[in-house]
Design a protein around this motif. Structure first.
Motif, PDB file in Angstrom:
ATOM      1  N   GLY A  65       0.797  -1.217   0.000  1.00 17.78           N
ATOM      2  CA  GLY A  65       0.000   0.000   0.000  1.00 17.78           C
ATOM      3  C   GLY A  65       0.831   1.268   0.000  1.00 17.78           C
ATOM      4  O   GLY A  65       2.053   1.249   0.183  1.00 17.78           O
ATOM      5  N   ALA A  66       0.166   2.377  -0.210  1.00 18.95           N
ATOM      6  CA  ALA A  66       0.829   3.678  -0.281  1.00 18.95           C
ATOM      7  C   ALA A  66       1.538   3.989   1.032  1.00 18.95           C
ATOM      8  O   ALA A  66       0.961   3.869   2.110  1.00 18.95           O
ATOM      9  CB  ALA A  66      -0.182   4.770  -0.604  1.00 18.95           C
ATOM     10  N   HIS A  67       2.799   4.407   0.928  1.00 11.41           N
ATOM     11  CA  HIS A  67       3.598   4.682   2.125  1.00 11.41           C
ATOM     12  C   HIS A  67       4.829   5.496   1.748  1.00 11.41           C
ATOM     13  O   HIS A  67       5.178   5.625   0.568  1.00 11.41           O
ATOM     14  CB  HIS A  67       4.038   3.372   2.787  1.00 11.41           C
ATOM     15  N   LYS A  68       5.477   6.023   2.766  1.00 14.57           N
ATOM     16  CA  LYS A  68       6.802   6.625   2.642  1.00 14.57           C
ATOM     17  C   LYS A  68       7.779   5.773   3.430  1.00 14.57           C
ATOM     18  O   LYS A  68       7.399   5.140   4.417  1.00 14.57           O
ATOM     19  CB  LYS A  68       6.799   8.058   3.175  1.00 14.57           C
ATOM     20  N   ASP A  69       9.036   5.750   3.024  1.00  9.61           N
ATOM     21  CA  ASP A  69      10.032   4.940   3.718  1.00  9.61           C
ATOM     22  C   ASP A  69      10.636   5.725   4.878  1.00  9.61           C
ATOM     23  O   ASP A  69      10.859   6.928   4.774  1.00  9.61           O
ATOM     24  CB  ASP A  69      11.116   4.491   2.749  1.00  9.61           C
ATOM     25  N   PRO A  70      10.939   5.047   6.000  1.00 11.06           N
ATOM     26  CA  PRO A  70      11.316   5.772   7.214  1.00 11.06           C
ATOM     27  C   PRO A  70      12.781   6.180   7.314  1.00 11.06           C
ATOM     28  O   PRO A  70      13.128   6.971   8.181  1.00 11.06           O
ATOM     29  CB  PRO A  70      10.985   4.760   8.323  1.00 11.06           C
ATOM     30  N   GLY A  71      13.662   5.673   6.453  1.00 13.81           N
ATOM     31  CA  GLY A  71      15.085   5.913   6.633  1.00 13.81           C
ATOM     32  C   GLY A  71      15.613   7.113   5.870  1.00 13.81           C
ATOM     33  O   GLY A  71      14.896   8.073   5.578  1.00 13.81           O
ATOM     34  N   TYR A  72      16.910   7.055   5.551  1.00 17.14           N
ATOM     35  CA  TYR A  72      17.539   8.097   4.733  1.00 17.14           C
ATOM     36  C   TYR A  72      17.269   7.854   3.243  1.00 17.14           C
ATOM     37  O   TYR A  72      16.782   8.724   2.536  1.00 17.14           O
ATOM     38  CB  TYR A  72      19.048   8.111   4.957  1.00 17.14           C
ATOM     39  N   LEU A  73      17.623   6.652   2.769  1.00 16.88           N
ATOM     40  CA  LEU A  73      17.543   6.356   1.340  1.00 16.88           C
ATOM     41  C   LEU A  73      17.074   4.920   1.121  1.00 16.88           C
ATOM     42  O   LEU A  73      17.362   4.031   1.927  1.00 16.88           O
ATOM     43  CB  LEU A  73      18.919   6.517   0.680  1.00 16.88           C
TER      44      LEU A  73
END
Length: 349
Positions: free
Chosen positions: A190-198
């Motif tokens: 599902g739609a999301h953003k990743d939590p880290g740097y890259l």
């Protein structure tokens, strides 16, 4: 979006002002780009993807021997329907591995995120999986560290401005992923953003990855040999919102096709706190702060930001390993300031 409109960045071009300007534009306006000239050949990538396919072809019993339910550190195999994104189960199976470390004893755990520290689970049926994926982990880690330093340079700050947050090596998390064919399009993830740097993504020839641009979802078509890069939430925080962590998702393939990919996530050490970089005045005036999502607030303390995502994504692991005292008390203390969502009957985060 097609291959012609998604920015293409050459890693070898980033020693020039022109290359850094191109990188800054891609990272701040799109948050996604293709990376080429990174030193990992197309043939090598195909070899890793073939190994991934071989893992998923193991018997159910062999895969379940390394099921994530056995790991309080969120390592190992997840069958279809065992990971959630945005409150819905994803139609994919995957194998997760992270930094290979010794687990802390219960007496050593002072913060709940320290429970993430530990060993990986490796299937005995594939003895070459561990050395091969460990080698890949090292290679991708080197690429992301170099790219992070070039992103700092592109922002007009010292290229090593974030080195202290990653230490001798960054915190890394990687996944082998299989998206089985579905009768109709479904949420692969599902739609999301990743939590880290890259994040780096290695794709096979099957499309499915989509990026949110304005009010539409656009395809990120595979380009042979190119890695897909996206900016994570920690870089959005560090740049005070100038660099963009962008929503993305994967739609399941249909009509008998399968999709295989390998995702690699690089972050600061779990013990680190992400600083806000001192940008030059011209960029600082355009940095409007990180995006705000009341249901998923960004945390500058990396360990809690990472743990928050794991607890929500893998509720079956959470219920088994994180709902007993004293961890319950540590969770309540660490996340007391956050809006809550159910984890189990008594634990909320």
């Amino acid at each position: 979006m097609n291959a012609a409109t998604l920015p293409i960045i050459s890693l070898t071009s980033l020693d020039s002002d022109e290359g850094l300007a191109h990188l800054l534009q891609a990272a701040s306006e799109v948050g996604f780009f293709y990376l080429v000239d990174h030193g990992l050949s197309h043939d090598a990538q195909q070899g890793y993807l073939a190994l991934s396919k071989a893992f998923f072809q193991l018997s159910t019993k062999e895969k379940q021997s390394v099921d994530m339910i056995h790991s309080p550190h969120f390592r190992g195999y997840n069958a279809m329907g065992n990971e959630m994104t945005a409150g819905r189960f994803d139609a994919r199976e995957q194998f997760d591995w992270m930094n290979e470390e010794l687990a802390l004893s219960a007496e050593q755990v002072r913060y709940p995120w320290q429970k993430l520290i530990g060993p990986n689970l490796w299937p005995s049926a594939m003895p070459k999986l561990k050395p091969t994926l460990t080698k890949l982990q090292t290679k991708l880690s080197d690429i992301t560290v170099e790219l992070l330093q070039k992103l700092c340079e592109s922002l007009g700050v010292d290229g090593h401005a974030l080195d202290h947050t990653i230490g001798a090596q960054p915190y890394t998390h990687a996944k082998l992923i299989r998206y089985p064919a579905q009768q109709s399009p479904q949420q692969g993830v599902g739609a999301h953003k990743d939590p880290g740097y890259l994040t780096l993504v290695m794709q096979d020839s099957q499309s499915g990855l989509k990026v949110e641009r304005g009010n539409e979802w656009v395809d990120v078509a595979p380009i042979p040999g190119a890695l897909v890069v996206n900016i994570g939430e920690l870089l959005e925080l560090a740049s005070n919102g100038f660099l963009k962590a962008t929503n993305h998702k994967v739609e399941s393939p249909t009509q008998g096709s399968e999709r295989y990919s390998i995702a690699f996530f690089m972050a600061a050490q779990l013990s680190a706190t992400v600083p806000v970089l001192s940008l030059p005045p011209e960029l600082k005036s355009r940095a409007l702060g990180p995006s705000v999502d009341p249901s998923n607030p960004l945390l500058t303390d990396v360990g809690n930001n990472v743990l928050k995502g794991r607890l929500r994504s893998h509720p079956h692991v959470t219920r088994k390993h994180y709902c007993d005292e004293p961890l319950r008390h540590l969770l309540e203390k660490s996340f007391a300031h956050m809006p809550t969502a159910d984890i189990c009957d008594e634990c909320r985060v």
